[in-house]
Design a protein around this motif. Structure first.
Motif, short mmCIF file in Angstrom:
data_model
loop_
_atom_site.label_atom_id
_atom_site.label_comp_id
_atom_site.label_asym_id
_atom_site.label_seq_id
_atom_site.Cartn_x
_atom_site.Cartn_y
_atom_site.Cartn_z
N GLY A 205 0.85 -1.20 0.00
CA GLY A 205 0.00 0.00 0.00
C GLY A 205 0.87 1.24 0.00
N ARG A 206 0.61 2.11 -0.96
CA ARG A 206 1.39 3.36 -1.03
C ARG A 206 0.44 4.54 -0.94
NH1 ARG A 206 2.75 3.21 -6.84
NH2 ARG A 206 4.93 3.69 -6.46
N PHE A 207 1.02 5.70 -0.81
CA PHE A 207 0.24 6.93 -0.66
C PHE A 207 0.30 7.72 -1.95
CE2 PHE A 207 2.08 5.67 3.39
CZ PHE A 207 0.92 5.45 4.12
N HIS A 208 -0.87 8.14 -2.43
CA HIS A 208 -0.92 8.93 -3.67
C HIS A 208 -1.26 10.38 -3.33
CE1 HIS A 208 -1.88 4.77 -4.96
NE2 HIS A 208 -1.18 5.09 -6.02
N TYR A 209 -0.70 11.27 -4.10
CA TYR A 209 -0.98 12.70 -3.92
C TYR A 209 -2.47 12.99 -4.13
CZ TYR A 209 -0.15 17.74 -4.41
OH TYR A 209 -0.15 19.09 -4.26
N TYR A 210 -3.09 12.24 -5.10
CA TYR A 210 -4.52 12.51 -5.39
C TYR A 210 -5.44 12.16 -4.24
CZ TYR A 210 -4.83 7.51 -6.62
OH TYR A 210 -4.77 6.14 -6.59
N GLU A 211 -4.94 11.36 -3.29
CA GLU A 211 -5.76 11.02 -2.12
C GLU A 211 -5.86 12.19 -1.15
OE1 GLU A 211 -5.16 6.69 -0.69
OE2 GLU A 211 -3.31 7.18 -1.76
N GLY A 212 -5.03 13.19 -1.36
CA GLY A 212 -5.09 14.37 -0.49
C GLY A 212 -3.90 14.49 0.44
N TYR A 213 -2.98 13.52 0.40
CA TYR A 213 -1.78 13.62 1.22
C TYR A 213 -0.88 14.73 0.69
CZ TYR A 213 -3.19 8.97 2.71
OH TYR A 213 -3.90 7.91 3.18
N SER A 214 -0.08 15.28 1.58
CA SER A 214 0.93 16.24 1.13
C SER A 214 2.07 15.46 0.49
CB SER A 214 1.46 17.03 2.33
OG SER A 214 2.21 16.17 3.17
N MET A 215 2.89 16.16 -0.28
CA MET A 215 4.06 15.51 -0.88
C MET A 215 4.99 14.95 0.21
SD MET A 215 4.38 15.23 -4.12
CE MET A 215 3.56 15.73 -5.63
N GLU A 216 5.06 15.65 1.34
CA GLU A 216 5.90 15.15 2.45
C GLU A 216 5.37 13.81 2.97
OE1 GLU A 216 6.57 17.87 5.72
OE2 GLU A 216 7.34 16.27 6.98
N GLN A 217 4.04 13.72 3.09
CA GLN A 217 3.45 12.45 3.54
C GLN A 217 3.65 11.33 2.52
OE1 GLN A 217 -0.55 14.12 4.23
NE2 GLN A 217 -0.39 13.38 6.33
N VAL A 218 3.45 11.65 1.24
CA VAL A 218 3.59 10.65 0.18
C VAL A 218 4.99 10.02 0.21
CG1 VAL A 218 3.75 10.36 -2.34
CG2 VAL A 218 1.85 11.65 -1.37
N THR A 219 5.99 10.85 0.51
CA THR A 219 7.38 10.40 0.39
C THR A 219 8.03 10.02 1.72
OG1 THR A 219 8.10 12.71 0.48
CG2 THR A 219 7.78 11.75 -1.70
N PHE A 220 7.30 10.22 2.82
CA PHE A 220 7.87 9.93 4.14
C PHE A 220 8.41 8.49 4.25
CE2 PHE A 220 7.48 8.88 8.72
CZ PHE A 220 8.35 9.83 9.23
N PRO A 221 7.65 7.48 3.78
CA PRO A 221 8.17 6.11 3.90
C PRO A 221 9.48 5.89 3.15
CG PRO A 221 5.82 6.10 3.39
CD PRO A 221 6.28 7.51 3.22
N VAL A 222 9.70 6.61 2.06
CA VAL A 222 10.96 6.46 1.32
C VAL A 222 12.11 6.96 2.19
CG1 VAL A 222 12.24 7.15 -0.75
CG2 VAL A 222 9.78 6.70 -0.89
N ARG A 223 11.89 8.09 2.85
CA ARG A 223 12.92 8.62 3.75
C ARG A 223 13.23 7.60 4.86
NH1 ARG A 223 14.82 13.36 1.65
NH2 ARG A 223 13.28 14.97 1.18
N VAL A 224 12.17 7.00 5.39
CA VAL A 224 12.35 6.03 6.48
C VAL A 224 13.12 4.80 5.99
CG1 VAL A 224 11.08 4.45 8.02
CG2 VAL A 224 10.34 6.84 7.79
N MET A 225 12.77 4.32 4.80
CA MET A 225 13.46 3.12 4.28
C MET A 225 14.94 3.41 4.03
SD MET A 225 10.73 1.06 1.90
CE MET A 225 9.96 2.41 1.03
N LYS A 226 15.24 4.62 3.57
CA LYS A 226 16.66 5.00 3.39
C LYS A 226 17.41 4.87 4.72
CE LYS A 226 20.41 7.45 2.27
NZ LYS A 226 21.44 7.07 1.31
#
Ligand code: HPA
Length: 276
Positions: free
Chosen positions: A83-104
């Motif tokens: 499950g991923r987060f899409h911008y069209y769902e209303g999340y901010s770009m920071e929220q959409v990409t937060f998991p990528v930062r965490v995985m790094k």
């Protein structure tokens, strides 16, 4: 917009995850449309609901499950986003990409992303697989806008070499061996949630895109910001060029078309992570 506290929130999430699993993942996987079935093939799995992870957004789209899975795929330690987060769902770009930062910060060596897309290249058919070799950002927002924390990456990240053509060549060879119709192509990212008008598909074809879709570009930008290598594979769910090939397309059509290709794509990704 990235908050000044982004770095600390990433560390909170990482510390929590490390308290739940002592696995050191080598690959991160975003199991978008096309790879979601891989979630069931992860062995020695520890599943953590997004809602339990500090600062993680929670997923809403019905076709996406919201959990992070630590475990092994073909014997290789990985962490997967089911499950991923899409911008069209209303999340901010920071929220959409937060998991990528965490995985790094969990120490992954490479992020593997899958998505579904429409083809605006007459040679790329619905059901085909495309290894992305570059992108065009039409999302009109950017996860790197606003405060920049130099501990995460530079103010002005260069985008050259974001996509690894050598890996794509290996993937193409493997796809050919497995009898999977595959290409390399350019992905154009749009905000969505609507699909495009015929005039828009024509425009995107003319400016050099092969595929259009509603995800991936934000995650790739953030990965590049942190010098996290990526690999992106797209499953074409609908053909949108030439214009007479366009058919009305629902989310069910997208999921059904991608579902026909998924088992082969999943087998391919397993082979690739063993090879890498
Ligand atoms: N447009 C945008 N996103 C998509 C499409 C499309 O035609 N198909 C699957 N995702």
């Amino acid at each position: 917009m990235p908050s000044p506290h982004l770095y600390d929130t990433i560390q909170d999430a990482v510390n929590y995850l490390k308290s739940q699993s002592d696995l050191s993942p080598r690959f991160g996987l975003i199991l978008g449309t096309g790879l979601s079935g891989l979630a069931d093939e992860i062995t020695e799995a520890t599943e953590i609901a997004y809602g339990d992870i500090p600062h993680f957004p929670v997923s809403t789209v019905q076709s996406h499950r919201g959990k992070l899975i630590f475990g092994k795929l073909a014997g290789i330690p990985i962490v997967a986003m089911a499950g991923r987060f899409h911008y069209y769902e209303g999340y901010s770009m920071e929220q959409v990409t937060f998991p990528v930062r965490v995985m790094k910060f969990l120490g992954i060596e490479r992020l593997i992303i899958s998505n579904a897309s429409g083809s605006v290249n007459p040679a790329i058919e619905a059901g085909d697989i495309v290894f992305v070799r570059d992108h065009i950002n039409f999302m009109a927002d950017n996860p790197l806008r606003g405060h920049n924390d130099e501990r995460l990456g530079p103010r002005f990240p260069d985008m050259l070499g974001t996509y690894d053509r050598q890996l794509n060549t290996q993937a193409l060879q493997m796809a050919r061996k497995m009898g999977i119709p595959a290409h390399e192509g350019i992905y154009l990212g749009l905000q969505g949630p609507n699909l495009e008008t015929p005039a828009e598909y024509q425009f995107f074809h003319r400016i050099g895109a092969d595929l259009v879709g509603m995800s991936t570009v934000p995650e790739v930008l953030v990965a590049k910001h942190m010098e996290l290598p990526i690999f992106v594979v797209s499953v074409v769910s609908n053909k949108c060029y030439p214009l007479e090939d366009i058919k009305e397309t629902s989310v069910e059509d997208v999921i059904a078309k991608v579902g026909e290709t998924s088992p082969r794509l999943q087998a391919l990704v397993k082979e690739l992570i063993v090879k890498w």
